[in-house]
Motif scaffolding. Structure first.
Motif, PDB file in Angstrom:
ATOM      1  N   LYS A2037     125.921 -59.561  93.187  1.00 15.14           N
ATOM      2  CA  LYS A2037     125.952 -58.686  94.365  1.00 15.14           C
ATOM      3  C   LYS A2037     124.624 -58.734  95.101  1.00 15.14           C
ATOM      4  O   LYS A2037     124.547 -58.878  96.318  1.00 15.14           O
ATOM      5  CB  LYS A2037     126.251 -57.241  93.912  1.00 15.14           C
ATOM      6  CG  LYS A2037     127.685 -56.825  94.138  1.00 15.14           C
ATOM      7  CD  LYS A2037     127.826 -55.348  93.823  1.00 15.14           C
ATOM      8  CE  LYS A2037     129.278 -54.962  94.055  1.00 15.14           C
ATOM      9  NZ  LYS A2037     129.495 -53.597  93.667  1.00 15.14           N
ATOM     10  N   LYS A2038     123.559 -58.563  94.228  1.00 18.50           N
ATOM     11  CA  LYS A2038     122.237 -58.523  94.847  1.00 18.50           C
ATOM     12  C   LYS A2038     121.962 -59.794  95.640  1.00 18.50           C
ATOM     13  O   LYS A2038     121.438 -59.771  96.739  1.00 18.50           O
ATOM     14  CB  LYS A2038     121.160 -58.348  93.757  1.00 18.50           C
ATOM     15  CG  LYS A2038     120.967 -56.860  93.358  1.00 18.50           C
ATOM     16  CD  LYS A2038     120.005 -56.196  94.273  1.00 18.50           C
ATOM     17  CE  LYS A2038     119.471 -54.896  93.664  1.00 18.50           C
ATOM     18  NZ  LYS A2038     119.612 -53.742  94.528  1.00 18.50           N
ATOM     19  N   LEU A2040     124.082 -62.021  96.699  1.00 21.75           N
ATOM     20  CA  LEU A2040     124.954 -62.432  97.793  1.00 21.75           C
ATOM     21  C   LEU A2040     125.027 -61.384  98.891  1.00 21.75           C
ATOM     22  O   LEU A2040     126.017 -61.290  99.606  1.00 21.75           O
ATOM     23  CB  LEU A2040     126.358 -62.695  97.252  1.00 21.75           C
ATOM     24  CG  LEU A2040     126.455 -63.849  96.250  1.00 21.75           C
ATOM     25  CD1 LEU A2040     127.850 -63.942  95.691  1.00 21.75           C
ATOM     26  CD2 LEU A2040     126.067 -65.146  96.924  1.00 21.75           C
ATOM     27  N   GLY A2041     124.281 -60.636  98.890  1.00 19.65           N
ATOM     28  CA  GLY A2041     124.316 -59.811 100.092  1.00 19.65           C
ATOM     29  C   GLY A2041     124.576 -58.379  99.817  1.00 19.65           C
ATOM     30  O   GLY A2041     125.560 -57.842 100.306  1.00 19.65           O
ATOM     31  N   ALA A2042     123.756 -57.850  99.052  1.00 22.76           N
ATOM     32  CA  ALA A2042     123.900 -56.420  98.845  1.00 22.76           C
ATOM     33  C   ALA A2042     123.426 -55.643 100.063  1.00 22.76           C
ATOM     34  O   ALA A2042     122.593 -56.087 100.798  1.00 22.76           O
ATOM     35  CB  ALA A2042     123.026 -56.009  97.647  1.00 22.76           C
TER      36      ALA A2042
END
Length: 2042
Positions: A2037-2038, A2040-2042
């Protein structure tokens, strides 16, 4: 003529007065002078002694003269000795001198001797005898041929022919044809005498003293009538003689005859049984009979109290060998036999040899037979008693059992056996056997032989050994007469064993059944010694001989029992070589085998010589006479056979061994066994060749003697037999036992004499006893010197050595003790010392019995028609020869009268009493080397006839027969005076007796007297021309015996045998004077025997008078001797002139019957006999007709009197005229009084009479009246009342506690005597009243005054600490009759204990005295063991006295532990009861059978006195001449009486039902009335308490016999009688002992001790004074009363029902009544208030007690005021109690369970409790689960209701025994509370952890805290103070629980805190409580830790506890970790997502 003659003239300066005898010895040949009687200073001997000598007199030779003080009784005392060297005599040939004697210390004494010596030397230096030189015809003045006398006693002649220097006393001298042979004996004598001289140097005066003693005693028999004892047994046997031995008078064999036995065993309880929570049963096994107790559940200490009875009817030997086995079995039921906990074994003989034949309340130790390493398995407390017929067992009184808790002190073991017995191995080694008989028929053998061609032995033997109830067998040796086993049988048994005998039996193995060949018993007591210097049982290797039935083989052997060891064997069966050894096991060693199974293993062979060197023995026998041969066998020729072992047995002796088994006997020539068979060739070979034995006499046809008997005509010619045999030489054993037997015989004879002297009341029995004891001590020391010839012969076993040591010790000891006793014999101690000496006699007989036999016994068989008819068995030791006199057998070289009897069972009963034949038999047995002695004992004057074979045989080949040329002719006079107490042989109860007298071959009969048991024949039988062979002087010392048989003449059939006795005649030779002291002979009593039982006595005298010859004939005879012709002289007619004249028959009626002459018949004087005729009772029917008009005839010595007729016996059986008298001439000597006969006849119609029954009063002595001597002012002179109950002699009164009525001693002093009863006047006042004169010694009794008494009591109470044992005050309302009864029983027990202790002390004192005197340590050992047991007894007595708490003052009665009448002389103080007999007497044992013959009783009395009676008596005031001596006798008119019978209880009843119990009830019969108490039977009880009284009205005399019976109630069928007792009320009613109503010790008018008699004490006293013609009592002030010059004091106040005091004289009167025996002249003990104990008997089991009943009888005449109501003695009702037990806590309970999860130890505790006996009411607490520390909290209440008998300290339980029981049974058991602690398990059985049992009467006080509670509280129970819940009521404390661990040790398994609270039923109702924790009065819940619950009920809770509790940190850690891990996991799980998540685009 070569001879030395000594003329002994006088001995002067003797001291004192006495009889003297001289002994003159030259060259070892002693001569004795006659006894010079009663000389003072000078003894005139004037006798010539001559020694013909065969060699010249040497100048150094000695002549010795010894002078003795002669004593008939003791050994003679040496006065002094005169020795002289014969130098002068040898030179000069003649010498006269007077010289002084020297004493034992060689100092000269005053006494001098005057003598003349002549020596006739030969002209040549030596010469041979010239023909007849010695017989020069002497030219005496009167021309009568005489020899110098050598005295009455023969010298020691050797060889045959006439003995040298004997007087011929006028016999016909006929000598041998060959002149030179006549004195050949002397040459032997010379050789012999040198030997004897040599022996004298070693052992001083061995022979002479002994010989002299014997001769002296014999002289005694001939000199003084005093010394001849009265009883015939001794009369025959006292004349101890050197040529004849004494016959045995009892004919029948006693062993082997079955007897009744009853064994009763009570199993009381068991303790300390090993095992957990068991259900024990006790099994009692005797032989093959088993009985079981009931099962007790879950207890280690069961209480049974069950009684078992076993009845047997077997011979004693069989009985005593049976084993009693007690075993405890655990959990036995119908399906399984249970497991054995342990057992105990003992043989019946051990019990029977205990005092009273019983063990009482003793503890048997149980041991486990399968594990001998284990220790004791527990204890059983039991009573065992063995009763045979006629024993009565005194049971110690059982009222309330004081607990014999001291187990160690009361073990069931005979005295002297250690409590800790060890296990031991008994090795019985069996080596080999010889001489077995044939046991199969020979038919089979012949068949086999035909097939196989070999001959087999017909027997397959094996040996079986039985010991302590186990049997072991060896292997079977097929077909062997001489089997060799070499095996040993091993038994494992506790040592010392309680089984006395080992039985070894050779059996023949057979396909069908094995039979015994022979048996032998080894008595362990004889082969061991338990003293300090003792030895373990050991025996052999030795040969033992077995005897049994005859050896002929028959399929059915009628005497098979004999082979099993029952009865006396009649033939030799076999001999067996065996040995016995014992080894004590060390049970701790690991390799030991644990079980007691029997093992059999092989052993190595032993050498031939191990049992001794084989020697050749020679047995010689000569038959001098064979008479009294039974007429059944008299028609065929008869031969006698003698056998020893199998030697000499021709018919069935030798079984030929199979080929190749011929034996060489130790290098001697082969003794071919077959030679024994072919003895027809009676040939003799050369000196060294074998003699062929001749073992039987030639066949000869008997000649008739009289109608019953025949005899064999052995006149001049006596047949002889001789047998050679080979045996191991073990003579030493027999010699020792012979010596002891001889000492014992002498002792027995002496003791018989002493008893006879006491019995006939002659003077000085103590002197005779001293003599006896003196002889004993001399005998003992002789034994010690002789037996010590310890020759190490081959074959001496360990037992020989040890026995010798112990015999020497014992004999030495006995010698010392007898020397000591001799000093203690005084006139007053004669009887006690006699008992002691009798113990010596038994001891001697025991020691003399040699267990290791060597030579078998000799059998003499009479054969007719080649069948064996009758036999006699003669022990070989009795005829064994030794060169030392004492060692020789008692019958060796003697003529013995032998009676032959039938073999085996045939000999029982009447057949055994008739003599089959009487032999005069001479026997000699010795080594062949000593054979030259074998004829030395025969009567002299014979010639030997050798077997007819020419050639110079060796000169001592034994003769085949002896020919006597010396013949004496005698006249025998038998003075048959009377017989008494004969056996009743006819159905009338009388006999028609006549006597038959046998002497030699003659017999004569007295006349028949009809219908009497006491015939007075008064007849002289004269036997003319009785020819006896042998030399006169010898016959004089030793005549043959006379046999007298008494028969009953029957009208049809032959006369019936009554009994027989033996006698010896007194002999007069023709040169003796017929005058005192020996003639005329005295009448003597001879005991008549019938089998073994006595059958009366014969009073007779016998004399044998030699018939002289006239001078011419003798002259011719002597001349004829020179021509060597044997003369036959007929008796000249004048020959009789010298005999004392015979009176002609005086009595014309009796025809030609000669009466007994005057000098012999007794001197008579005139007596008057008064007869009191009272009445007849219980007459039975005669020939089915009732007796209606009886009359009594009294007859004595031909005179008599008849009573008046009883007109109607049914209406009144008493006589109307009471007293009649007659006068009669009776002998002065009371012992010779004839019996008095009482006969009852029934007068029928037409003048016919029928005899109803008769009674003979054999001794009138108790009825002789001697007048009181009135001259002395003191009554201390003896006034004998008719039967001597009241003998007034000087002395004091006795204690009133002893009710025995022996002659009491009273006195009448001049002053007054006061006797204080109770305590009103205080002691000081008393002193002033007592005025005693010197003559009297009355006892003044003073009681403590009441106040002092009270003070004492209070003091005692204060002393007791802590108020534990404080007695509560006895409250009058609590006391009842039973309190009084139990108190009295306690008192009785205490007196018994005190007596026992006193006795023990006395015994101990005596032991110590003896020990001190003997001073040797030898005795100390003994007294130690004895002491311990005595101390125990004393200790018990002392303890019991100390233990007794202060007794409450309860008035007591007297408990007699026997019948009342035995205490009071059968109440025959003036009225005697004579049983009337009718019918034939039975032939069972002694008198048990007489009861069936009783047909009624005559009541009356007799009084006899010499005729003129002194005036004094007849002049006395109120003398009624009609009543004669029977003054003041009540009238005998019928009288009505109320009889009140109180039955208290019965004990030890014989069980009547199968379950070993009975349901008893009482039945009372009196005359026609009968009371049955059937509905009140007591279920299943052998000790029922009846507690009942019964009233019956009766009329004396018709109804006077009270019968009290106990019956057994049965639901179906008739009730059985258990037992009954009969009481003659009439004698009690009329007795002056006043037995109508017992007098109590205190007088009270209310309460439990209420006065029962309708007359008050003062009235009774007044009546007694009036009857006894003394002044009425004078009551004085201050509580005194005066009766017959005696003053008694007592209190004068009494309380009435309301407690008010009032004045009374009754206490005073009662004081006099209780001391009535102290009143002079008329006083006697009055019967006290009492309870009597009577044995119950059952007519079907005569003589054996069936139980006892306790009761008493009161009688009240109906014409007096009526008595009050009967006492209430109904049994106490048990009181209802409730025991409340609160279990508070437990602690330190052991932990049993392991936790599933954690492995922790924990327990689920609960407590269980019950009262013993109420097992079904057991109660449990709830469970305290999971206790980890052993702590449990309960607060739980048990409630146990129970019924309790305070007095007996027992709980009473009533319950049905089983579902089939008809009714409830009552049990009484001690109150015991059992508490157990358990571990509860859910799926398996609960585990038992521990228990405690508290006896509620005495249990240890609980500890205050758990810490103080230890195991010691129950282990040391005896030391700790105990408490009783019945006194404390409430107790709380801690008690320990215990159980046994693996090693049987007690261990502590927990502690319990409990509270015991006892309340009565009423209290319980008032304050009820709930069980457990229920209402009412609930207990609070226990505060238990939370762990205690069940896990599957609340699992969460349990998880919480189990897991959380222990693992919470772990759990928390785990949880934390898990959280971490979870978080980590989650973290890891979610990190990638988050990362993505972090990223890939948190």
């Amino acid at each position: 003529m070569l001879s030395l003659t000594v003329h002994l003239k006088t001995v002067a300066h003797l001291r004192g007065r006495g009889d003297r005898i001289a002994k003159v010895t030259f060259r070892g040949l002693p001569f004795y002078s006659r006894v010079v009687e009663n000389c003072e200073e000078v003894a005139q001997f004037n006798e010539m002694f001559r020694w013909p000598i065969a060699s010249q007199l040497d100048g150094n030779e000695m002549l010795e003269i010894q002078i003795y003080n002669y004593s008939k009784v003791f050994s003679n005392r040496l006065v002094g000795t005169f020795c002289m060297v014969l130098q002068n005599v040898a030179e000069e040939g003649h010498l006269e001198l007077t010289d002084t004697l020297i004493d034992e210390n060689n100092t000269s004494i005053k006494t001098s001797v005057t003598l003349e010596i002549k020596y006739q030397p030969m002209n040549g230096s030596m010469g041979s005898w010239s023909e007849g030189q010695f017989l020069d015809i002497p030219d005496d003045q009167d021309g009568v041929f005489t020899f110098e006398t050598d005295s009455l006693l023969s010298g020691q002649s050797r060889g045959s022919g006439t003995s040298p220097g004997r007087s011929l006393h006028g016999s016909i001298p006929t000598f041998r044809k060959a002149g030179k042979g006549v004195f050949l004996a002397m040459k032997l004598g010379k050789i012999r005498s040198s030997k004897e001289d040599h022996r004298k140097e070693d052992e001083p005066a061995i022979l002479d003293m002994e010989d002299l003693d014997r001769k002296a005693i014999r002289l005694a028999g001939t000199l003084d009538p005093d010394t001849v004892s009265l009883a015939s047994v001794t009369a025959v046997t006292t004349n101890v003689s050197n040529k004849r031995s004494k016959p045995d008078i009892k004919m029948e064999p006693s062993s082997g005859r079955p007897v009744d036995y009853q064994i009763s065993i009570t199993v009381i309880e068991a303790r300390q049984l090993i095992g957990l929570n068991m259900d024990p049963v006790v099994c009692v096994e005797i032989g093959d009979d088993k009985k079981y107790t009931s099962m007790k559940e879950s207890t280690n200490c069961p209480y049974y109290n069950e009684y078992f009875v076993f009845d047997f009817h077997v011979p004693p030997d069989v009985m005593f060998d049976k084993i009693i086995k007690l075993s405890v079995i655990h959990s036995k039921n119908l399906l399984r036999s249970g497991t054995l906990v342990g057992n105990f074994k003992m043989d019946v003989g051990t019990v029977y040899s205990q005092p009273e034949h019983q063990f009482y309340h003793k503890w048997a130790i149980l041991s486990d037979p399968d594990d001998i390493t284990a220790s004791c398995k527990g204890y059983i407390k039991c009573d065992i008693a063995v009763v045979s017929k006629g024993d009565n067992i005194k049971t110690p009184h059982k009222a309330n059992e004081t607990d014999e808790d001291d187990i160690e002190g009361n073990l069931l073991l005979p005295e002297g056996i250690p409590a800790e017995r060890q296990w031991a191995r008994f090795y019985v080694k069996i080596y080999r056997a010889e001489g077995l008989p044939k046991m199969n028929t020979s038919i089979m053998a012949n068949v086999k032989k035909a097939f196989i061609g070999e001959n087999r032995d017909l027997v397959d033997p094996y040996v079986q050994v039985q010991f302590a109830g186990q049997k072991g067998k060896t292997s079977v040796q097929k077909s062997s007469y001489e089997p060799i086993w070499n095996e040993q049988v091993i038994f494992t048994e506790l040592f010392p064993p309680l089984c006395k005998r080992l039985k070894v039996q050779i059996r023949d193995s057979d396909k069908v059944n094995d039979v015994a060949i022979g048996s032998y018993f080894i008595d362990l007591r004889k082969i061991s010694n338990d003293g300090d210097k003792g030895f373990l049982p050991t025996m052999g290797p030795a040969w033992v001989n077995m005897y049994g039935s005859t050896r002929q083989y028959s399929l059915i052997d009628e005497h098979q029992d004999l082979n099993d060891g029952l009865g006396e064997g009649v033939s030799f069966r076999a001999r067996l070589l065996l040995s016995v050894a014992v080894e004590i096991l060390d049970t701790t060693s690991p390799e030991i085998i644990g079980s007691t199974e029997i093992q059999v293993e092989g052993v190595s062979n032993i050498s031939e010589s191990a049992t001794g060197k084989m020697e050749e023995f020679f047995l010689f026998g000569s038959f001098l006479e064979a008479t009294m041969i039974d007429r059944k066998i008299g028609d065929k020729p008869i031969t006698f056979e003698i056998t020893i072992g199998n030697y000499g047995n021709q018919i069935d002796g030798v079984s030929k061994p199979s080929a190749g088994k011929k034996k060489k006997k130790d290098g001697e020539n082969e003794e071919e066994e077959s030679e024994l068979i072919q003895n027809s060739s009676e040939d003799e070979a050369d000196e060294d060749a074998e003699l062929v034995s001749v073992s039987s006499t030639p066949l000869m046809k008997p000649v008739i003697t009289d109608r019953n008997y025949f005899h064999l005509p052995y006149f001049e010619k006596k047949p002889c037999v001789y047998i050679k045999s080979w045996w191991q030489d073990q003579r030493r054993r027999l010699y020792n036992s012979n010596m002891m037997d001889k000492i014992a015989d002498k002792l027995e004879e002496g003791l018989n004499d002493v008893q006879e002297i006491i019995k006939t009341e002659k003077a000085f029995p103590e002197r005779r006893l001293r003599g006896v004891v003196e002889e004993l001590s001399i005998g003992c020391s002789r034994f010690v010197t002789l037996a010590n010839k310890d020759l190490n012969q081959p074959g001496r076993t360990k037992l020989d050595r040890e026995r010798l040591k112990s015999c020497m010790r014992e004999m030495d000891n006995m010698g010392q003790q007898s020397r000591l006793i001799r000093t203690q014999v005084k006139k007053n101690t004669v009887r006690d010392k006699l008992k002691l000496v009798q113990n010596f006699l038994q001891r001697l007989r025991f020691l003399a019995d040699e267990p290791q036999h060597s030579i078998p016994d000799v059998f003499v068989w009479m054969m007719s028609n080649n069948k064996r008819i009758a036999y006699a068995r003669i022990p070989s030791k009795d005829i064994l020869y030794s060169t030392v006199d004492e060692e020789t057998g008692k019958d060796c070289g003697k003529v013995k009268a032998v009676f032959l009897k039938l073999p085996g069972k045939k000999g029982f009963g009447p057949a055994g009493w008739t003599v089959q034949a009487k032999l005069e038999l001479y026997l000699w047995l010795g080594l062949n080397k000593q054979r030259k002695e074998f004829l030395s004992g025969l009567p002299n004057g014979f010639e030997e006839i050798k077997a007819a074979k020419s050639g110079s045989g060796p000169h001592f080949a034994p003769p085949v027969s002896l020919v006597y040329n010396m013949k004496q002719v005698f006249q025998l006079r038998a003075h048959m005076y009377q017989a008494r107490s004969l056996f009743a042989a006819d159905s009338s109860g009388l006999s028609d007796p006549f006597a038959r007298v046998f002497f030699s071959t003659h017999s004569q009969v007295t006349e028949i007297l009809s219908e009497t048991l006491c015939p007075t024949w008064d007849q002289l039988l004269v036997f003319d021309d009785v020819e006896l062979f042998g030399e006169a002087s010898e016959l004089r010392d030793d005549p043959p015996i006379i046999v007298v048989e008494i028969y009953d003449q029957d009208t049809v059939g032959k006369a019936e045998f009554i009994g027989r006795t033996f006698a010896k005649p007194t002999i007069k030779m023709c040169d003796e004077h017929y005058g005192p002291p020996r003639f005329p002979p005295q009448l003597e009593y001879y005991q008549i025997y019938r089998g073994n039982s006595t059958a009366g006595e014969l009073l007779a005298a016998f004399e044998l008078l030699q018939i002289p010859f006239d001078v011419e004939e003798i002259r011719r005879a002597l001349i004829a001797v020179h021509n060597f012709a044997v003369p036959h002289i007929k008796i000249g007619q004048g020959g009789r002139a010298d005999l004392p004249p015979l009176e002609q028959p005086t009595d014309s009626e009796r025809g030609p019957i000669l009466p007994v002459p005057l000098g012999i018949r007794p001197v008579l004087s005139r007596y008057r006999i008064e007869v009191l005729f009272w009445g007849l009772r219980d007459l039975k029917r005669i020939n089915l007709a009732q007796v209606d008009r009886p009359r009594v005839d009294i007859e004595c010595a031909g005179r008599g009197v008849q009573s008046v007729l009883i007109q109607n016996y049914k209406k009144n059986p008493n006589f109307s005229t009471l007293v009649k008298w007659f006068e009669v001439d009776l002998p002065e000597n009371e012992l010779l009084h004839p019996p008095l006969n009482i006969r009852v006849v029934d007068c029928r119609a037409f003048g016919r009479y029928t005899l109803v029954g008769s009674h003979a009063v054999s001794s009138l002595r108790r009825f002789i009246y001697s007048a009181p001597d009135k001259t002395s002012n003191n009554w201390a002179t003896a006034a004998k009342l008719m039967n001597g109950y009241l003998v007034l002699t000087n002395g004091g009164s006795q204690h009133r506690s002893s009710p025995s009525l022996s002659s009491r001693t009273f006195s009448r002093p001049a002053g007054d005597i006061s006797i204080s009863m109770d305590s009103e006047p205080s002691v000081r006042k008393m002193d002033t009243v007592v005025k005693l004169d010197a003559m009297s010694d009355a006892v003044v009794k003073v009681d403590m005054t009441e106040e002092e008494d009270d003070k004492e009591r209070k003091k005692k109470k204060k002393k007791k600490k802590g108020g534990v044992e404080e007695e509560e005050e006895t409250d009058g309302s609590v006391l009842d009759w039973w309190s009084k009864y139990f108190a009295s029983i306690e008192t009785m027990k205490e007196t018994l204990r005190a007596q026992e202790a006193a006795q023990a002390e006395a015994e101990e004192r005596e032991d110590l005295e003896i020990a001190a005197e003997a001073a040797g340590s030898k005795l100390k050992e003994k007294s130690k063991d004895k002491k311990s047991s005595k101390d125990r007894k004393k200790g018990q007595a002392a303890n019991s006295l100390e233990k007794q708490p202060v007794k409450a003052k309860v008035d007591e009665l007297v408990v007699f532990n026997k019948e009342l009448e035995t205490e009071f002389g059968m109440f025959e103080d003036w009225l005697h009861t004579f049983n009337l007999y009718r019918g034939k007497a039975g032939d069972d044992d002694e008198h048990a059978f007489d009861d069936d013959r009783i047909v009624g009783r005559f009541k009356g009395s007799l009084c006899m006195y010499k005729v003129p009676l002194s005036e004094e008596i007849t002049k006395e005031a109120g003398f009624d001449p009609n009543m004669g001596m029977f003054q003041s006798i009540p009238h005998n008119d019928p009288i009505h009486v109320l009889v009140r019978v109180y039955v208290v209880r019965a004990t030890e009843l014989h069980p009547a039902d199968i379950n070993g119990k009975a349901d008893p009830y009482v039945v009372i019969k009196l005359g026609k009335s009968e009371v049955k108490d059937k509905e009140n039977y007591i279920s299943k009880q052998l000790n029922p308490v009846f507690g009942k009284s019964f009233d019956i009205e009766a009329t004396f005399p018709m109804e006077s016999m009270l019968t009290v019976s106990v019956y057994d109630w049965d639901l179906v069928g008739t009730d059985d009688l258990i037992g009954e007792t009969k009481i003659d009320l009439e004698n009690r009613f009329y007795s002056k002992f006043r037995a109508t109503c017992g007098i109590s010790s205190q007088y009270s008018v209310h309460g439990y001790n209420i006065w029962r008699d309708p007359l008050k004490p003062s009235q009774i006293l007044a009546k007694l004074c009036k009857e006894s013609k003394i002044d009425a009592p004078q009551y004085g002030p201050g509580g005194k009363v005066k009766v017959a010059n005696r003053i008694f004091t007592a209190p004068t106040e009494m309380e009435d029902e309301n407690g008010l005091k009032k004045q009374t004289e009754e206490h005073l009167a009662l004081a006099v009544l209780n001391h009535w025996e102290e009143i002079p002249r008329v006083g006697c003990k009055l019967v006290p208030e009492h309870v009597e104990t009577r044995p119950l008997l059952n007519p079907d089991k005569p003589g054996i007690e069936q139980g006892r009943i306790e009761m008493w009888v009161d009688m009240f005449p109906m014409d007096m005021p009526a008595p009050g109501p009967a006492l209430d003695i109904s049994p106490r009702k048990p009181k209802r109690y409730e025991l409340r037990v609160v279990i508070w806590n437990t602690d330190e309970v052991i932990l049993e369970d392991d936790d599933y999860f954690t492995g922790e130890k924990s327990s689920d505790i609960f407590v269980r409790g019950w009262l013993k006996g109420h097992q079904e009411d057991k109660q449990d607490t709830d469970v305290h689960y999971h206790s980890l520390t052993g702590e449990g909290n309960f607060n739980w209440r048990f409630v146990f209701p129970f019924d309790y008998l305070m007095a007996e300290e027992k709980i009473v339980i009533s319950k049905k025994e089983s579902m089939f029981s008809w009714d409830e049974t009552e049990y009484k058991i001690p109150p015991r509370l059992t508490l157990q602690v358990w571990d509860a398990d859910h799926f398996s059985a609960d585990d038992f952890l521990g228990a405690i049992e508290l006896d509620l009467n005495r249990f240890p006080r609980g500890a205050k805290t758990a810490k103080q509670c230890t195991l010691a509280m129950i282990q040391n129970e005896h030391e700790l103070p105990t408490i009783s819940i019945f006194k404390q009521k409430r107790v709380k404390g801690w008690w320990p629980f215990a159980a046994r661990d693996e090693n049987d040790e007690m261990e502590l398994t927990g502690k319990v805190e409990a509270e015991l609270h006892l309340v009565t039923a009423e209290e319980a109702e008032k304050s009820p409580v709930g069980l457990g924790r229920n209402e009412p009065d609930p207990l609070e819940k226990p505060n238990r830790p939370d762990t205690s619950f069940m896990w599957f009920l609340s699992p969460l809770k349990s998880i919480r506890y189990f897991i959380w509790h222990n693992y919470r940190w772990l759990i928390l850690k785990v949880l934390a970790l898990m959280l971490l891990l979870l978080m980590l996991g989650l973290f890891l799980y979610s990190v990638p997502g988050y990362l993505v998540k972090k990223m890939l685009g948190a």
